[in-house]
Design an enzyme around this catalytic site. Sequence first.
Site, PDB file in Angstrom:
ATOM      1  N   ARG A  57      21.202  22.194  57.087  1.00  0.00           N
ATOM      2  CA  ARG A  57      22.612  22.254  56.838  1.00  0.00           C
ATOM      3  C   ARG A  57      22.859  23.517  55.973  1.00  0.00           C
ATOM      4  NH1 ARG A  57      24.874  19.796  52.923  1.00  0.00           N
ATOM      5  NH2 ARG A  57      23.804  17.700  53.157  1.00  0.00           N
ATOM      6  N   ASP A 187      42.393  36.664  63.286  1.00  0.00           N
ATOM      7  CA  ASP A 187      41.544  35.847  64.364  1.00  0.00           C
ATOM      8  C   ASP A 187      41.014  37.032  65.504  1.00  0.00           C
ATOM      9  OD1 ASP A 187      40.543  34.858  66.849  1.00  0.00           O
ATOM     10  OD2 ASP A 187      41.785  32.799  66.384  1.00  0.00           O
ATOM     11  N   LYS A 212      33.613  32.787  72.866  1.00  0.00           N
ATOM     12  CA  LYS A 212      34.442  33.299  74.159  1.00  0.00           C
ATOM     13  C   LYS A 212      33.327  34.549  74.165  1.00  0.00           C
ATOM     14  CE  LYS A 212      37.468  30.309  73.236  1.00  0.00           C
ATOM     15  NZ  LYS A 212      37.500  29.121  74.069  1.00  0.00           N
TER      16      LYS A 212
HETATM   17  C1  LIG Z   1      42.141  33.125  69.745  1.00  0.00           C
HETATM   18  C2  LIG Z   1      41.332  31.882  69.630  1.00  0.00           C
HETATM   19  N1  LIG Z   1      41.109  31.398  68.365  1.00  0.00           N
HETATM   20  C3  LIG Z   1      40.421  30.537  68.140  1.00  0.00           C
HETATM   21  C4  LIG Z   1      40.021  29.456  69.310  1.00  0.00           C
HETATM   22  C5  LIG Z   1      39.220  28.337  68.963  1.00  0.00           C
HETATM   23  O1  LIG Z   1      37.890  28.367  69.313  1.00  0.00           O
HETATM   24  P1  LIG Z   1      36.987  27.161  69.485  1.00  0.00           P
HETATM   25  O2  LIG Z   1      37.402  26.490  70.946  1.00  0.00           O
HETATM   26  O3  LIG Z   1      35.616  27.409  69.604  1.00  0.00           O
HETATM   27  O4  LIG Z   1      37.209  26.139  68.581  1.00  0.00           O
HETATM   28  C6  LIG Z   1      40.224  29.635  70.799  1.00  0.00           C
HETATM   29  C7  LIG Z   1      39.922  29.013  71.669  1.00  0.00           C
HETATM   30  O5  LIG Z   1      40.445  29.127  72.562  1.00  0.00           O
HETATM   31  C8  LIG Z   1      40.923  31.064  70.506  1.00  0.00           C
HETATM   32  O6  LIG Z   1      41.700  31.466  71.953  1.00  0.00           O
END
Ligand SMILES: Cc1ncc(COP(=O)(O)O)c(C=O)c1O
Length: 392
Positions: A57, A187, A212
């Site tokens: 962990r 993000d 992604k």
């Molecule tokens: C811009 C963005 N941030 C965060 C996330 C969240 O990622 P996760 O599905 O791995 O939790 C996504 C998911 O589609 C996203 O498109």
Amino acid sequence: MSGAGDAPRRLRPETLAVHLGLEPDAATGAIAPPIHLSTTFERGEDGSYPHGYVYSRPGNPTRDALERALALLHGASEAAAFASGSAATSAVFRALPSGSHVVVPRDLYHGVRVLLREVLAPAGLRVSEVDQRDLGAIEAALTEQTRLIWVETPSNPLLHLTDVEAVVALARAHAERAGARVLVAQDATWTPPGWADPFALGVDLVVHATTKYLAGHSDVLGGAVVAADPIGAFERVRALQRVEGAVPSPFECWLTLRGLRTLPHRLRAHAVNAQALAAFLVDHPAVRSVHYPGLPGQPGFEVAARQMTGFGGMLSVRLAGGEGAAMAVAAGVRLWRRGTSLGGVESLIEHRASIEPEGTATPRDLLRLSAGIEHHDDLIDDLAQALARLAV
Ligand SMILES: Cc1ncc(COP(=O)(O)O)c(C=O)c1O
């Protein structure tokens, strides 16, 4: 890689991505990195931990390899891997002092909105949602308690552009007035290294859903928080990661690491395809509007051209025939896959409003497209035949 006395040479992105600081395995000579599944590590007779690992962990060698690779790709010093992009996002907000206020974009990944409204706000976080195309709106939302501006640009799903450098300047000026640090976190799921460098614009923390583009094959869920320097906020994120254990398994770390090694090549193909798709769609009579940062003359193009090194693989399209037409196009494709998510090798098409929570502001005539790495002419042909059937 450099001889004695030579200045260290900066590797080009394709070379950096293949090597990522990986060395052949010291125990076996294996060139592909091993997967360390063990959750526990042997102590020495004296009670020490001779290999530096205690328990998976707080730390695992495969996760460490991924974190080193993520830091290297960003030219950063620190990265913490999480079990999902959402877990990484949550850790950043929860690392803030209690009573904090944050400014977030109105158009953003709906999961973050749900996390803020249903989990973090009830726990005391104060949140202002503003249109981050408008710097004045961001400035007006700042309060004495603001500790973070969260940026997502291009935004999901409308691809709004926020001027990141200007947001950083606002945060710094406000911090001076308020006497407390105001972090900017981005993000960057839609802008992995190769398409943008948020740290060069002054951002403090970069967050990814590695699910992604970084992993890239629609087969692994993961997230990461990256910091250029070991700032206090990152240390608190690291503490949450180690104490709570919302971490990817060694196999997921390995899959993500494997995906990273082809990232520059995949990004090139995604961006070429998205640009070709945008050019095709923008002139189509059944299309009301196309949202893609790489279309000259569109709102946000200037900002995108300044702060992005690639215009990305995501675009949204609004249909002149409304929701019915959008649903019919999604139903009519043969090669594109109907599904949520993005950044995988296969192209995805999605009627976005119907996956977001009720009351969403996402227009009902909007389809979100994730351009994969197939040949763009095949993708265009498939969309063309689905659009052509609308007229019949
Ligand atoms: C811009 C963005 N941030 C965060 C996330 C969240 O990622 P996760 O599905 O791995 O939790 C996504 C998911 O589609 C996203 O498109």
